[in-house]
Enzyme design. Structure first.
Site, PDB file in Angstrom:
ATOM      1  N   HIS A  89       0.862  -1.175   0.000  1.00  0.00           N
ATOM      2  CA  HIS A  89       0.000   0.000   0.000  1.00  0.00           C
ATOM      3  C   HIS A  89       0.900   1.227   0.000  1.00  0.00           C
ATOM      4  CE1 HIS A  89      -3.685  -2.153   0.798  1.00  0.00           C
ATOM      5  NE2 HIS A  89      -3.204  -2.663   1.904  1.00  0.00           N
ATOM      6  N   CYS A 124       0.588 -10.841  -4.116  1.00  0.00           N
ATOM      7  CA  CYS A 124      -0.517 -11.765  -3.870  1.00  0.00           C
ATOM      8  C   CYS A 124      -0.170 -13.208  -4.204  1.00  0.00           C
ATOM      9  CB  CYS A 124      -1.747 -11.346  -4.654  1.00  0.00           C
ATOM     10  SG  CYS A 124      -2.265  -9.688  -4.242  1.00  0.00           S
TER      11      CYS A 124
END
Length: 310
Positions: free
Chosen positions: A97, A270
């Site tokens: 992020h 991911c």
């Protein structure tokens, strides 16, 4: 509506007589929200939902650069530069992020008829609709959560310079997982009709922290193929990562708007090594900031929440 199946809205008589979930623009550039503070905001909002004080809060914000790791993360997927990683209880793996990435945390209680995977699919529909408002065609990839775009020709020009942005990806829960730890990064593991609830995890936003130079607005967003060096693979520009307990959702969405994509080269986003990472700015060919995307996403999400919130 982009969602693959419609979720029936409860009648007014069936809904609790409290206000609908409220939206809180907690902090957009230059007022970034520290990741730990973001977790605290979610805990407080979840407590209010649990006590019946309200029907939830949706936080829209940007974080300073940070890497986070979901419960399925493996050591070999961590950043290769030794940067610290925050372990969290969401589904999914390692993500990043940072500035330029719009993060949305919808802290709500799902209606009994709505499963976590249903909610992930509905959020994907919201993100596809938001991207369309900027002329970007997003789509789902079978077996994987989030929203994707077609591979771009590696010879195509990159988007113009934009403020740094981050990207992160989420997992959706699957019925085969143990209670309090259901995951569905791969919808092949979690059918769209699955209704896993407590402790279910859906891949959430949060990729790797990036080096200091990547935070400079002078760094332009890269093209869809630049970040992962996979010119023919689809590229992900929106991630979804959720955690549920007692039917209450925390964590949420990460939409790559204008962030630099360099951080994604230092880890396995991911846990997916055969696909790319991109941003709305790179795809649209112009700078699209989180501040520009936020009101469009808020309007679209508000409508969807009416269909899924208890």
């Amino acid at each position: 509506m982009s969602s693959p199946h419609l979720l029936m809205a409860a009648s007014p008589a069936q809904r609790p007589r409290v206000a609908s979930p409220r939206f809180d623009i907690a902090g957009l550039a230059p007022q970034f929200i520290d990741y730990e503070h973001g977790l605290s905001l979610q805990r407080e909002a979840a407590d209010r939902v649990r006590s019946g004080a309200d029907r939830g809060t949706v936080f829209l914000l940007e974080h300073p650069p940070v890497y986070t790791a979901g419960r399925r993360s493996l050591p070999e997927e961590y950043p290769t530069d030794g940067t610290p990683v925050v372990a969290v209880n969401r589904g999914g793996k390692v993500t990043w992020h940072g500035p330029g990435q719009l993060v949305v945390y919808p802290v709500i209680r799902l209606a009994d008829r709505v499963g976590v995977v249903d909610f992930v699919r509905a959020l994907e529909g919201v993100l596809i609709d938001v991207a369309a408002q900027f002329g970007v065609s997003g789509f789902r990839v079978p077996g994987r959560s989030g929203v994707w775009a077609a591979a771009q020709d590696s010879s195509a020009p990159s988007a113009p310079p934009a403020p740094p942005v981050a990207s992160d990806q989420p997992d959706a829960p699957h019925p085969g997982a143990a209670q309090n730890s259901a995951h569905a990064q791969n919808p092949a593991h979690a059918r769209d009709g699955a209704h896993g609830r407590d402790g279910a995890h859906a891949e959430d936003p949060g990729h790797t922290q990036r080096p200091a130079h990547a935070q400079s607005p002078a760094h332009p967003p890269q093209s869809a193929s630049d970040s992962r060096h996979l010119p023919h693979a689809p590229a992900k520009f929106a991630q979804i990562g959720l955690h549920t307990a007692d039917g209450i959702v925390t964590h949420g969405i990460a939409l790559n708007c204008s962030n630099d994509l360099t951080p994604f080269d230092s880890f396995v986003p991911c846990g997916i090594s055969d696909a790319g990472v991109t941003s709305l700015s790179a795809l649209a060919g112009r700078t699209i900031s989180p501040a520009e995307a936020a009101p469009i996403l808020q309007a679209r999400l508000a409508t969807t929440l009416l269909e899924v919130v208890a």
